[in-house]
Motif scaffolding. Sequence first.
Motif, PDB file in Angstrom:
ATOM      1  N   ARG A  39      28.252  54.522  27.286  1.00  0.00           N
ATOM      2  CA  ARG A  39      27.625  55.822  27.076  1.00  0.00           C
ATOM      3  C   ARG A  39      28.184  56.483  25.820  1.00  0.00           C
ATOM      4  N   CYS A  40      27.324  57.162  25.063  1.00  0.00           N
ATOM      5  CA  CYS A  40      27.791  57.981  23.952  1.00  0.00           C
ATOM      6  C   CYS A  40      28.781  59.002  24.511  1.00  0.00           C
ATOM      7  N   PRO A  41      29.905  59.239  23.828  1.00  0.00           N
ATOM      8  CA  PRO A  41      30.906  60.170  24.356  1.00  0.00           C
ATOM      9  C   PRO A  41      30.399  61.606  24.476  1.00  0.00           C
ATOM     10  N   PHE A  42      29.273  61.920  23.835  1.00  0.00           N
ATOM     11  CA  PHE A  42      28.736  63.277  23.899  1.00  0.00           C
ATOM     12  C   PHE A  42      27.536  63.388  24.836  1.00  0.00           C
ATOM     13  N   LEU A  43      27.278  62.323  25.587  1.00  0.00           N
ATOM     14  CA  LEU A  43      26.243  62.368  26.620  1.00  0.00           C
ATOM     15  C   LEU A  43      26.905  62.819  27.916  1.00  0.00           C
ATOM     16  N   ASN A  44      26.557  64.011  28.400  1.00  0.00           N
ATOM     17  CA  ASN A  44      27.261  64.559  29.554  1.00  0.00           C
ATOM     18  C   ASN A  44      26.732  64.003  30.879  1.00  0.00           C
ATOM     19  N   LYS A  45      27.293  64.460  31.981  1.00  0.00           N
ATOM     20  CA  LYS A  45      26.957  63.916  33.302  1.00  0.00           C
ATOM     21  C   LYS A  45      25.507  64.164  33.688  1.00  0.00           C
ATOM     22  N   ASP A  46      24.871  65.144  33.037  1.00  0.00           N
ATOM     23  CA  ASP A  46      23.457  65.432  33.299  1.00  0.00           C
ATOM     24  C   ASP A  46      22.541  64.684  32.341  1.00  0.00           C
ATOM     25  N   ASN A  47      23.124  63.741  31.585  1.00  0.00           N
ATOM     26  CA  ASN A  47      22.380  62.967  30.586  1.00  0.00           C
ATOM     27  C   ASN A  47      21.755  63.863  29.513  1.00  0.00           C
ATOM     28  N   LEU A  48      22.476  64.899  29.151  1.00  0.00           N
ATOM     29  CA  LEU A  48      22.079  65.779  28.060  1.00  0.00           C
ATOM     30  C   LEU A  48      23.126  65.693  26.958  1.00  0.00           C
ATOM     31  N   CYS A  49      22.733  66.009  25.741  1.00  0.00           N
ATOM     32  CA  CYS A  49      23.610  65.851  24.573  1.00  0.00           C
ATOM     33  C   CYS A  49      24.443  67.111  24.344  1.00  0.00           C
ATOM     34  N   ASP A  50      25.767  66.968  24.406  1.00  0.00           N
ATOM     35  CA  ASP A  50      26.652  68.110  24.190  1.00  0.00           C
ATOM     36  C   ASP A  50      26.645  68.583  22.737  1.00  0.00           C
ATOM     37  N   ILE A  51      26.258  67.703  21.816  1.00  0.00           N
ATOM     38  CA  ILE A  51      26.169  68.137  20.412  1.00  0.00           C
ATOM     39  C   ILE A  51      25.017  69.124  20.253  1.00  0.00           C
ATOM     40  N   ILE A  52      23.871  68.802  20.842  1.00  0.00           N
ATOM     41  CA  ILE A  52      22.738  69.734  20.778  1.00  0.00           C
ATOM     42  C   ILE A  52      23.093  71.039  21.476  1.00  0.00           C
ATOM     43  N   ILE A  53      23.724  70.932  22.649  1.00  0.00           N
ATOM     44  CA  ILE A  53      24.080  72.128  23.417  1.00  0.00           C
ATOM     45  C   ILE A  53      25.071  73.001  22.643  1.00  0.00           C
ATOM     46  N   GLY A  54      26.057  72.367  22.015  1.00  0.00           N
ATOM     47  CA  GLY A  54      27.120  73.128  21.361  1.00  0.00           C
ATOM     48  C   GLY A  54      26.845  73.510  19.919  1.00  0.00           C
ATOM     49  N   PHE A  55      26.085  72.678  19.188  1.00  0.00           N
ATOM     50  CA  PHE A  55      25.943  72.912  17.749  1.00  0.00           C
ATOM     51  C   PHE A  55      24.493  72.979  17.278  1.00  0.00           C
ATOM     52  N   GLY A  56      23.557  72.595  18.140  1.00  0.00           N
ATOM     53  CA  GLY A  56      22.151  72.621  17.745  1.00  0.00           C
ATOM     54  C   GLY A  56      21.669  71.270  17.260  1.00  0.00           C
ATOM     55  N   GLU A  57      20.381  71.036  17.406  1.00  0.00           N
ATOM     56  CA  GLU A  57      19.792  69.740  17.044  1.00  0.00           C
ATOM     57  C   GLU A  57      19.970  69.412  15.565  1.00  0.00           C
ATOM     58  N   LYS A  58      20.062  70.432  14.719  1.00  0.00           N
ATOM     59  CA  LYS A  58      20.180  70.188  13.286  1.00  0.00           C
ATOM     60  C   LYS A  58      21.477  69.460  12.931  1.00  0.00           C
ATOM     61  N   HIS A  59      22.453  69.456  13.844  1.00  0.00           N
ATOM     62  CA  HIS A  59      23.717  68.783  13.569  1.00  0.00           C
ATOM     63  C   HIS A  59      23.815  67.404  14.233  1.00  0.00           C
ATOM     64  N   LEU A  60      22.709  66.912  14.733  1.00  0.00           N
ATOM     65  CA  LEU A  60      22.672  65.511  15.147  1.00  0.00           C
ATOM     66  C   LEU A  60      22.707  64.624  13.911  1.00  0.00           C
ATOM     67  N   CYS A  61      23.244  63.413  14.066  1.00  0.00           N
ATOM     68  CA  CYS A  61      23.171  62.466  12.961  1.00  0.00           C
ATOM     69  C   CYS A  61      21.717  62.022  12.789  1.00  0.00           C
ATOM     70  N   HIS A  62      21.419  61.412  11.658  1.00  0.00           N
ATOM     71  CA  HIS A  62      20.032  61.092  11.298  1.00  0.00           C
ATOM     72  C   HIS A  62      19.357  60.222  12.367  1.00  0.00           C
ATOM     73  N   ILE A  63      20.066  59.189  12.849  1.00  0.00           N
ATOM     74  CA  ILE A  63      19.473  58.289  13.833  1.00  0.00           C
ATOM     75  C   ILE A  63      19.110  59.042  15.102  1.00  0.00           C
ATOM     76  N   CYS A  64      20.021  59.858  15.610  1.00  0.00           N
ATOM     77  CA  CYS A  64      19.763  60.595  16.850  1.00  0.00           C
ATOM     78  C   CYS A  64      18.632  61.604  16.676  1.00  0.00           C
ATOM     79  N   ARG A  65      18.564  62.205  15.512  1.00  0.00           N
ATOM     80  CA  ARG A  65      17.547  63.230  15.266  1.00  0.00           C
ATOM     81  C   ARG A  65      16.145  62.627  15.151  1.00  0.00           C
ATOM     82  N   GLU A  66      16.062  61.445  14.566  1.00  0.00           N
ATOM     83  CA  GLU A  66      14.750  60.863  14.268  1.00  0.00           C
ATOM     84  C   GLU A  66      14.248  59.886  15.326  1.00  0.00           C
ATOM     85  N   HIS A  67      15.126  59.219  16.033  1.00  0.00           N
ATOM     86  CA  HIS A  67      14.697  58.200  16.995  1.00  0.00           C
ATOM     87  C   HIS A  67      13.746  58.795  18.031  1.00  0.00           C
ATOM     88  N   PRO A  68      12.641  58.099  18.385  1.00  0.00           N
ATOM     89  CA  PRO A  68      12.248  56.732  18.005  1.00  0.00           C
ATOM     90  C   PRO A  68      11.269  56.684  16.831  1.00  0.00           C
TER      91      PRO A  68
END
Length: 306
Positions: free
Chosen positions: A65-94
Amino acid sequence: MLFVFPDYYKKFKCIKSECRHNCCIGWEIDIDPDTYSFYRSVGNIFDENISTDGEPHFILGENERCPFLNKDNLCDIIIGFGEKHLCHICREHPRFYNELYDRTEAGIGLCCEEAARIILGNPDTVKLETEGESEYEDKIITLRDGIIAVLQNRNKNITERIKDMLLLCGTTLPQFDLDKWCGIFLGLERLDGAWTAALNSLKAGFKTANLKEFDLYMKNRQTEYEQLLVYLIYRHLSSAFDKTDAKIYALFAALSFTVIYYIGAVSFTEKGSFTFTEQAETARLFSSEIEYSDQNLDIILQHLQD
């Protein structure tokens, strides 16, 4: 500059925690330089979860599991910093982008279960929408668009449309030796045990599959195969250098259809049913294992060329 995309492209939205095949599990995710600079500026929470061995990437935790995928299968980076701070792959996939001479062609990849549902579940013929302009005439794009048109000719059955596609590329539909091809696919790197199981079932059952009954069962679901073929041609054939090269990508689409069709036929013969959900999952597995592995895709294309 021209931007091209299928008419379903903007319908895609990540289903987040509802996804059964989370793209934050099992994949090593590389981090682009700009995003990595931001993560470094934040401090320890990122430093201890990112490896700089080679290209920076997240260190997967338990069960990959990605270390920032929480127990609810949600992204802690989006929760804490916003989607704009996702890396390119995470932001664009699929989403995928094919950068051509004076155009960018975008789409969504079948490796995502929600994308597979949108693509294969579309009852209408796909239209390519455009933004911007282009004055450059590309013979491969013209050929590609002609192939899409014959694949969308609903006055013919799927096999006839595939033959027309290959005829446009100067070749004919081969008799794919599924025993041989199962061996080739099983010899590739595989990520998901479900794909291995599907290939083993195909190898064991394709000769005795009840194709006549399966075709009757799928009579009103032919658009699923049409959308599969159109997706594959749209995504891959623009990479061809010339008509000879285009033939290989057309054969890849025909082979992909054959494998996915027969997996469905074998499953139907065993159980007496084959749901849309199963069809979408078969396509998702195929895409994840073949399309999203450059090595595996290159091996398949080389076999087709040989």
